[in-house]
Structure formats: structure tokens, C-alpha cells
Motif scaffolding. Sequence first.
Motif, PDB file in Angstrom:
ATOM      1  N   MET A   1       0.839  -1.198   0.000  1.00  0.00           N
ATOM      2  CA  MET A   1       0.000   0.000   0.000  1.00  0.00           C
ATOM      3  C   MET A   1       0.875   1.249   0.000  1.00  0.00           C
ATOM      4  N   ARG A   2       0.247   2.362  -0.331  1.00  0.00           N
ATOM      5  CA  ARG A   2       0.922   3.653  -0.282  1.00  0.00           C
ATOM      6  C   ARG A   2       0.316   4.493   0.834  1.00  0.00           C
ATOM      7  N   ILE A   3       1.155   5.362   1.411  1.00  0.00           N
ATOM      8  CA  ILE A   3       0.688   6.286   2.442  1.00  0.00           C
ATOM      9  C   ILE A   3       1.253   7.659   2.120  1.00  0.00           C
ATOM     10  N   ARG A   4       0.427   8.693   2.292  1.00  0.00           N
ATOM     11  CA  ARG A   4       0.865  10.075   2.075  1.00  0.00           C
ATOM     12  C   ARG A   4       1.391  10.638   3.395  1.00  0.00           C
ATOM     13  N   CYS A   5       2.628  11.096   3.384  1.00  0.00           N
ATOM     14  CA  CYS A   5       3.214  11.660   4.594  1.00  0.00           C
ATOM     15  C   CYS A   5       2.543  12.999   4.907  1.00  0.00           C
ATOM     16  N   LEU A   6       2.208  13.218   6.177  1.00  0.00           N
ATOM     17  CA  LEU A   6       1.517  14.432   6.586  1.00  0.00           C
ATOM     18  C   LEU A   6       2.457  15.609   6.794  1.00  0.00           C
ATOM     19  N   ASP A   7       3.697  15.314   7.127  1.00  0.00           N
ATOM     20  CA  ASP A   7       4.658  16.342   7.495  1.00  0.00           C
ATOM     21  C   ASP A   7       5.725  16.426   6.408  1.00  0.00           C
ATOM     22  N   PRO A   8       5.984  17.601   5.829  1.00  0.00           N
ATOM     23  CA  PRO A   8       7.009  17.718   4.787  1.00  0.00           C
ATOM     24  C   PRO A   8       8.414  17.390   5.271  1.00  0.00           C
ATOM     25  N   ARG A   9       8.605  17.296   6.577  1.00  0.00           N
ATOM     26  CA  ARG A   9       9.926  16.923   7.098  1.00  0.00           C
ATOM     27  C   ARG A   9      10.125  15.413   7.133  1.00  0.00           C
ATOM     28  N   GLU A  10       9.065  14.648   6.886  1.00  0.00           N
ATOM     29  CA  GLU A  10       9.166  13.195   6.980  1.00  0.00           C
ATOM     30  C   GLU A  10       9.864  12.597   5.762  1.00  0.00           C
ATOM     31  N   GLN A  11      10.442  11.420   5.980  1.00  0.00           N
ATOM     32  CA  GLN A  11      11.050  10.623   4.929  1.00  0.00           C
ATOM     33  C   GLN A  11      10.311   9.299   4.813  1.00  0.00           C
ATOM     34  N   CYS A  12      10.610   8.565   3.746  1.00  0.00           N
ATOM     35  CA  CYS A  12      10.153   7.186   3.677  1.00  0.00           C
ATOM     36  C   CYS A  12      11.102   6.337   4.517  1.00  0.00           C
ATOM     37  N   VAL A  13      10.556   5.424   5.297  1.00  0.00           N
ATOM     38  CA  VAL A  13      11.374   4.640   6.219  1.00  0.00           C
ATOM     39  C   VAL A  13      11.099   3.152   6.043  1.00  0.00           C
ATOM     40  N   ASP A  14      12.103   2.372   6.423  1.00  0.00           N
ATOM     41  CA  ASP A  14      12.021   0.910   6.382  1.00  0.00           C
ATOM     42  C   ASP A  14      12.762   0.402   7.608  1.00  0.00           C
TER      43      ASP A  14
ATOM     44  N   PHE B   1      19.423  -8.421  15.043  1.00  0.00           N
ATOM     45  CA  PHE B   1      19.661  -7.745  13.763  1.00  0.00           C
ATOM     46  C   PHE B   1      18.708  -6.569  13.688  1.00  0.00           C
ATOM     47  N   TYR B   2      19.252  -5.349  13.599  1.00  0.00           N
ATOM     48  CA  TYR B   2      18.455  -4.145  13.483  1.00  0.00           C
ATOM     49  C   TYR B   2      18.949  -3.341  12.285  1.00  0.00           C
ATOM     50  N   LEU B   3      18.017  -2.874  11.459  1.00  0.00           N
ATOM     51  CA  LEU B   3      18.391  -2.049  10.311  1.00  0.00           C
ATOM     52  C   LEU B   3      17.303  -1.006  10.079  1.00  0.00           C
ATOM     53  N   LEU B   4      17.675   0.271  10.144  1.00  0.00           N
ATOM     54  CA  LEU B   4      16.769   1.385   9.907  1.00  0.00           C
ATOM     55  C   LEU B   4      17.269   2.121   8.681  1.00  0.00           C
ATOM     56  N   GLN B   5      16.397   2.271   7.678  1.00  0.00           N
ATOM     57  CA  GLN B   5      16.785   2.936   6.444  1.00  0.00           C
ATOM     58  C   GLN B   5      15.771   4.020   6.106  1.00  0.00           C
ATOM     59  N   CYS B   6      16.271   5.175   5.642  1.00  0.00           N
ATOM     60  CA  CYS B   6      15.423   6.303   5.274  1.00  0.00           C
ATOM     61  C   CYS B   6      15.820   6.798   3.887  1.00  0.00           C
ATOM     62  N   CYS B   7      14.850   7.374   3.160  1.00  0.00           N
ATOM     63  CA  CYS B   7      15.137   7.934   1.840  1.00  0.00           C
ATOM     64  C   CYS B   7      14.167   9.073   1.558  1.00  0.00           C
ATOM     65  N   ASN B   8      14.489   9.915   0.564  1.00  0.00           N
ATOM     66  CA  ASN B   8      13.809  11.199   0.403  1.00  0.00           C
ATOM     67  C   ASN B   8      13.040  11.354  -0.902  1.00  0.00           C
ATOM     68  N   SER B   9      12.715  10.286  -1.573  1.00  0.00           N
ATOM     69  CA  SER B   9      11.911  10.393  -2.785  1.00  0.00           C
ATOM     70  C   SER B   9      10.708   9.471  -2.686  1.00  0.00           C
ATOM     71  N   SER B  10       9.654   9.776  -3.402  1.00  0.00           N
ATOM     72  CA  SER B  10       8.418   9.018  -3.296  1.00  0.00           C
ATOM     73  C   SER B  10       8.634   7.553  -3.668  1.00  0.00           C
ATOM     74  N   LEU B  11       8.092   6.682  -2.816  1.00  0.00           N
ATOM     75  CA  LEU B  11       8.104   5.225  -3.017  1.00  0.00           C
ATOM     76  C   LEU B  11       9.514   4.645  -3.044  1.00  0.00           C
ATOM     77  N   CYS B  12      10.465   5.355  -2.433  1.00  0.00           N
ATOM     78  CA  CYS B  12      11.857   4.877  -2.465  1.00  0.00           C
ATOM     79  C   CYS B  12      12.126   3.749  -1.470  1.00  0.00           C
ATOM     80  N   ASN B  13      11.222   3.521  -0.503  1.00  0.00           N
ATOM     81  CA  ASN B  13      11.449   2.475   0.503  1.00  0.00           C
ATOM     82  C   ASN B  13      10.916   1.139   0.001  1.00  0.00           C
ATOM     83  N   ASN B  14      11.452   0.731  -1.143  1.00  0.00           N
ATOM     84  CA  ASN B  14      10.953  -0.454  -1.840  1.00  0.00           C
ATOM     85  C   ASN B  14      11.850  -1.677  -1.665  1.00  0.00           C
TER      86      ASN B  14
END
Length: 333
Positions: free
Chosen positions: A131-144, A182-195
Motif C-alpha cells: 500500500m501507499r501512504i501520504r506523509c503528513l509532514d514535509p519533514r518526513e522521509q520514507c522509512v524501512d 539484527f536491526y536495520l533502519l533505512q530512510c530515503c527522500n523520494s516518493s516510493l523509495c522504501n521499496n
Amino acid sequence: MESVWGCILLGALLSQAAALRCYSCDGDRSCQEMEDCGEQQGQCRTTALTMISRSGVSDRIQKGCDVQGKPNNSISFVSHGQIVMLAEEHCATDLCNQGVPKALSSFPSNASLDCLSCSSSDHSCSSPSLMRIRCLDPREQCVDITAISMPDEFPQDERRIKGCGQISRCQEPLGFHNQDSFYLLQCCNSSLCNNDAHDYQESPLPLNGVTCFACEGNSSHGCTPENITRLQCQGPMTHCMEAVGSHALRGPGAMLKGCATPAWCDAPYTSIYKRLAGVQARCCQGNFCNSRIQAGALPPARRSRAGRRLGAQPALLYGAALLALLVLLPRSS
């Protein structure tokens, strides 16, 4: 003698008077109760969980004292047909945790990202179409976010989450692993980049050629010399890490060794994920370089990456930012 006892009493009274005071409650937005924080609890905390569904909106607020060094984080994602929003903020003055986290405020949607969203709790992360979700805050990133531990510290159904979020120090991958975790946190700054669809449990990351000492426990159980293993590091975890602190169950002198990304070394997530208070952490480059903990303490090193010392009393972290979500959400749903 009377003057000595008078000085002791005066010191105790001054210490008590100087203690940080925070609002404290669980579940109520109109929180008016207060608590005096422990000697080394240097922050007030507000954790807010909002769940939006077709039937309406439900909120849960928790406030109280917390350990020093925690970052402000937030995340939102879709699970079981609901939008789940979690935010945690910290502050360091008396009764400063009066409101709700700013991350849950409304923002214009024309400056936000669209991110892929899923949660292992409804098995949606294993679906070929997310699914897709629209971020409410312009400071947010896509996360995984991936969190796997053996024995399980988090419920198995919360091992993977994708969505929108503000995660401290996530400009580069945040990761740690040893033989148990095992812990891994990943962030990115373009739409649908957390694929990223990699299953880190079924298919570990490639070895990177670095070998570190690994253990989890204390000097009498888990991290005794005979329990310390040699671990080949995976993927971006190119540094050896060791940390010592106080744990609610293991007591003072709790130890942790393993492989970490450079960004994890400078971030407070060892305290968040492993519930270590008063953390002293050190990262280094080179095979088997994480061998400096002696008698439950980490001596200063001339050439080392030293994580900030996080002073705190042992405490159960009900949610510690973000990825405390992995603790908070199952208890709140």
C-alpha cells in the motif's frame, strides 16, 4: 557530629529539590499528574499513538520521566486497514511535556512524499504489492525498519515496518547485529523509495570482510570469555562495537558486542533497543578491535569512536522513540 549530619540532610534536600519534575499519565490527553524523576533521569517524555480507521480516530498518550539521550522520532504506517501514527518527543525542563508531539500536527499535504507502507502484524510486508501512504509532514522521509532478536525482544509480528517517519540520524543506514540481534533502519527522500524487499532473516546480507567479537549479557552470563564469539559482519555494518550500561534484568555491567554501521555508532539506538541505561559505547575499525570492556567498564581510548554517555536509571522503555513503536504498538492495540 551534628554539623556533619546537618550537611548530609541539607545535601539530600537540595538534591531532591533539584530533581526534574514531569507530567506523568497513560491514556489521557488531559494529563495533570506529576512525578519527580530519578537522579539521572534527565528528560521528560511524551509518547502519542493515534490510530485512524473508518470507524473513527483513537488516541493514547503516555507521559513521564525518561533517560537522557533519547531522540525525537515519529512514524506512520498502514496496518490492518488502519493508519497508525506514533510520535515521541523529549524535553529537559520542569513540566515541559505538557502538550502532544508536534509531529502529529496537521501539515499541508502539497509538500509531502508518498511512501510504501506495510507492517508484519498483518503480513502485508510479505505481499508483492504494498500500500501507499501520504506523509503528513514535509519533514518526513520514507522509512524501512527491521528488528529481529533471538530470543524475541519484540513480538514476531512487528519485525518489519515501512511508512513515513522522522528518525534521528537516519541520513545513512542505522544498523547493528550480533549472534542474537539484527536491526536495520533505512530512510530515503523520494516518493516510493522504501521499496527494499529483502528478507534479512531468510537471506542475511553479504559478508563484508570484517570480523568482530560478539556477545550479549554480563560478565557472569552471556559475555563471559567462553561465551564471546567471533562474528563475521554483514552489509553496511563495517565497524566493531562494544557497549556497557545498566539493564533492568541484568543489572549494572550489562554488555553488548557486535557489528554496527558508522551511523549507529553515533546514535542513541543501543539504549533504545537494548534497554541499557547509562550507556558507554565505543566503535572501532579493524578485526576484533572491540575488546576494551574490562570488569564491567569501558576505559577511555585515545583513538576510538565513542558514543555519547547516556546517564539514566534502569527503566523499561515503553516506547522510546520510533522504534520503540516496536514495543509500544503491540501493548496498545
